[in-house]
Design an enzyme around this catalytic site. Structure first.
Site, PDB file in Angstrom:
ATOM      1  CE1 TYR A   1      -3.905   2.200   0.663  1.00 53.67           C
ATOM      2  CE2 TYR A   1      -2.748   2.972   2.627  1.00 53.67           C
ATOM      3  CZ  TYR A   1      -3.796   3.084   1.722  1.00 53.67           C
ATOM      4  OH  TYR A   1      -4.736   4.083   1.893  1.00 53.67           O
TER       5      TYR A   1
ATOM      6  CE  LYS B   1      -3.633   5.273  -1.175  1.00 52.29           C
ATOM      7  NZ  LYS B   1      -4.713   5.970  -1.894  1.00 52.29           N
TER       8      LYS B   1
ATOM      9  CB  THR C   1     -14.256   4.062   5.001  1.00 55.98           C
ATOM     10  OG1 THR C   1     -13.004   3.381   4.813  1.00 55.98           O
ATOM     11  CG2 THR C   1     -14.030   5.558   5.118  1.00 55.98           C
TER      12      THR C   1
HETATM   13  N1  NAP Z   1     -10.171   4.619   5.278  1.00 58.57           N
HETATM   14  C1  NAP Z   1      -8.969   5.027   5.653  1.00 58.57           C
HETATM   15  O1  NAP Z   1      -8.574   4.884   6.822  1.00 58.57           O
HETATM   16  C2  NAP Z   1      -8.045   5.742   4.693  1.00 58.57           C
HETATM   17  C3  NAP Z   1      -6.897   6.362   5.217  1.00 58.57           C
HETATM   18  C4  NAP Z   1      -6.022   7.002   4.349  1.00 58.57           C
HETATM   19  C5  NAP Z   1      -6.294   7.027   2.998  1.00 58.57           C
HETATM   20  N2  NAP Z   1      -7.412   6.419   2.506  1.00 58.57           N
HETATM   21  C6  NAP Z   1      -7.617   6.486   1.058  1.00 58.57           C
HETATM   22  O2  NAP Z   1      -8.835   7.156   0.793  1.00 58.57           O
HETATM   23  C7  NAP Z   1      -9.441   6.630  -0.392  1.00 58.57           C
HETATM   24  C8  NAP Z   1     -10.881   6.212  -0.090  1.00 58.57           C
HETATM   25  O3  NAP Z   1     -10.825   5.176   0.882  1.00 58.57           O
HETATM   26  P1  NAP Z   1     -12.129   4.634   1.639  1.00 58.57           P
HETATM   27  O4  NAP Z   1     -11.714   4.341   3.026  1.00 58.57           O
HETATM   28  O5  NAP Z   1     -13.277   5.521   1.357  1.00 58.57           O
HETATM   29  O6  NAP Z   1     -12.306   3.212   0.880  1.00 58.57           O
HETATM   30  P2  NAP Z   1     -13.561   2.260   0.705  1.00 58.57           P
HETATM   31  O7  NAP Z   1     -14.696   2.662   1.575  1.00 58.57           O
HETATM   32  O8  NAP Z   1     -13.021   0.871   0.797  1.00 58.57           O
HETATM   33  O9  NAP Z   1     -13.986   2.543  -0.830  1.00 58.57           O
HETATM   34  C9  NAP Z   1     -13.119   2.206  -1.860  1.00 58.57           C
HETATM   35  C10 NAP Z   1     -13.762   2.645  -3.163  1.00 58.57           C
HETATM   36  O10 NAP Z   1     -12.878   2.282  -4.230  1.00 58.57           O
HETATM   37  C11 NAP Z   1     -13.668   1.762  -5.286  1.00 58.57           C
HETATM   38  N3  NAP Z   1     -12.893   0.827  -6.104  1.00 58.57           N
HETATM   39  C12 NAP Z   1     -12.024  -0.118  -5.672  1.00 58.57           C
HETATM   40  N4  NAP Z   1     -11.566  -0.809  -6.728  1.00 58.57           N
HETATM   41  C13 NAP Z   1     -12.152  -0.293  -7.837  1.00 58.57           C
HETATM   42  C14 NAP Z   1     -12.086  -0.592  -9.220  1.00 58.57           C
HETATM   43  N5  NAP Z   1     -11.319  -1.583  -9.704  1.00 58.57           N
HETATM   44  N6  NAP Z   1     -12.828   0.154 -10.072  1.00 58.57           N
HETATM   45  C15 NAP Z   1     -13.638   1.134  -9.613  1.00 58.57           C
HETATM   46  N7  NAP Z   1     -13.746   1.474  -8.311  1.00 58.57           N
HETATM   47  C16 NAP Z   1     -13.008   0.750  -7.451  1.00 58.57           C
HETATM   48  C17 NAP Z   1     -14.812   1.060  -4.594  1.00 58.57           C
HETATM   49  O11 NAP Z   1     -15.886   0.939  -5.496  1.00 58.57           O
HETATM   50  P3  NAP Z   1     -16.789  -0.395  -5.607  1.00 58.57           P
HETATM   51  O12 NAP Z   1     -16.963  -0.945  -4.231  1.00 58.57           O
HETATM   52  O13 NAP Z   1     -18.070   0.110  -6.216  1.00 58.57           O
HETATM   53  O14 NAP Z   1     -16.017  -1.288  -6.475  1.00 58.57           O
HETATM   54  C18 NAP Z   1     -15.108   2.009  -3.441  1.00 58.57           C
HETATM   55  O15 NAP Z   1     -16.024   3.007  -3.842  1.00 58.57           O
HETATM   56  C19 NAP Z   1      -8.542   5.469  -0.842  1.00 58.57           C
HETATM   57  O16 NAP Z   1      -7.655   5.927  -1.837  1.00 58.57           O
HETATM   58  C20 NAP Z   1      -7.756   5.118   0.403  1.00 58.57           C
HETATM   59  O17 NAP Z   1      -6.500   4.548   0.099  1.00 58.57           O
HETATM   60  C21 NAP Z   1      -8.304   5.784   3.320  1.00 58.57           C
END
Ligand code: NAP
Length: 222
Positions: free
Chosen positions: A142, A146, A177
């Protein structure tokens, strides 16, 4: 009377977590949104708002140029995958899949939207992570994606800022999330809080660009 311009954003990852919260907040601010995701039911839910156009699209295999509308004022790449395997465990296929969604799709969607963003003096926002700056144990795959996204954002900004296009990296801390399904939820940042930072970057005044925004929990998790 002069027609009011309705700004338009493309949001990937709009079916869940941070991307969903960004979509909802942009709609509250009077924007229309192309919401990109794969899950049909969750796409239908986000598109309950008439300002949202759902697009079922796999960022791993699809070419984003095919889904870019003519007018784009902002792009938010919130789609992402969090692999848990170490580099000794990860298969080549999984490595490629995570890079395809976290990095290559970000580059492709930026490339496909740059002509429209030059015209609108728009903003690209990449959802990065603390892992884009610091690599912690058991998080190498990961972190590698990033860090690459961090480099993409910084290089792209230098390339396009004189064309009027802004590039922002958001670095959320642990956020409540589905991505963090195993964490204790209480101290986590709320996705709506991260969405506010994203929208702040998009709505920043004309004289600036918010290049890097860290959204940490109020007290760091121990
Ligand atoms: N949650 C955290 O703690 C955290 C911390 C730091 C950074 N982030 C970053 O913030 C961003 C959002 O994270 P989140 O926590 O909101 O994640 P999440 O709830 O797991 O959602 C991930 C999203 O990515 C989409 N996705 C994954 N693979 C895909 C593909 N092949 N094609 C199209 N869509 C795809 C999913 O869509 P479908 O389900 O419809 O496929 C979903 O809408 C990410 O880049 C993550 O790395 C998150």
């Amino acid at each position: 009377m002069e027609q009011q311009h309705t700004p338009h954003a493309i949001v990937t990852g709009a079916t869940s977590g941070i991307g969903r919260a960004v979509t909802d907040l942009l709609v509250e601010h009077g924007w229309t949104v192309t919401a990109v995701g794969r899950d049909e039911d969750r796409l239908a839910a986000v598109a309950a708002a008439p300002q949202v156009t759902p697009v079922a699209f796999d960022l791993e295999t699809g070419e984003p140029a095919e889904i870019v509308p003519d007018q784009v004022d902002a792009v938010v790449h919130a789609a992402g995958l969090l692999p848990t395997a170490s580099i000794e465990e990860v298969t080549d296929e999984e490595w490629d899949r995570v890079f395809a969604v976290n990095v290559t799709a970000a580059m492709r969607i930026a490339r496909a939207t740059l002509p429209a963003l030059r015209a609108s003096r728009g903003t690209i926002v990449f959802l990065n992570s603390g892992a884009g700056v610091f690599s912690r144990p058991k998080n190498t795959v990961y972190a590698a994606t990033k860090h690459a996204l961090h480099g993409l954002a910084n290089g792209l900004r230098a390339d396009v800022e004189h064309d009027g296009v802004r590039v922002t990296s958001i670095y959320p801390g642990p956020t409540d999330t589905p991505m963090l399904s195993n964490e204790d939820r209480t101290p986590l940042v709320r996705p709506e809080t991260v969405a506010r930072a994203v929208v702040d970057a998009i709505l920043a005044s004309e004289d600036t660009q918010l290049t890097d925004i860290y959204v940490r929990p109020r007290a760091e998790l121990s």
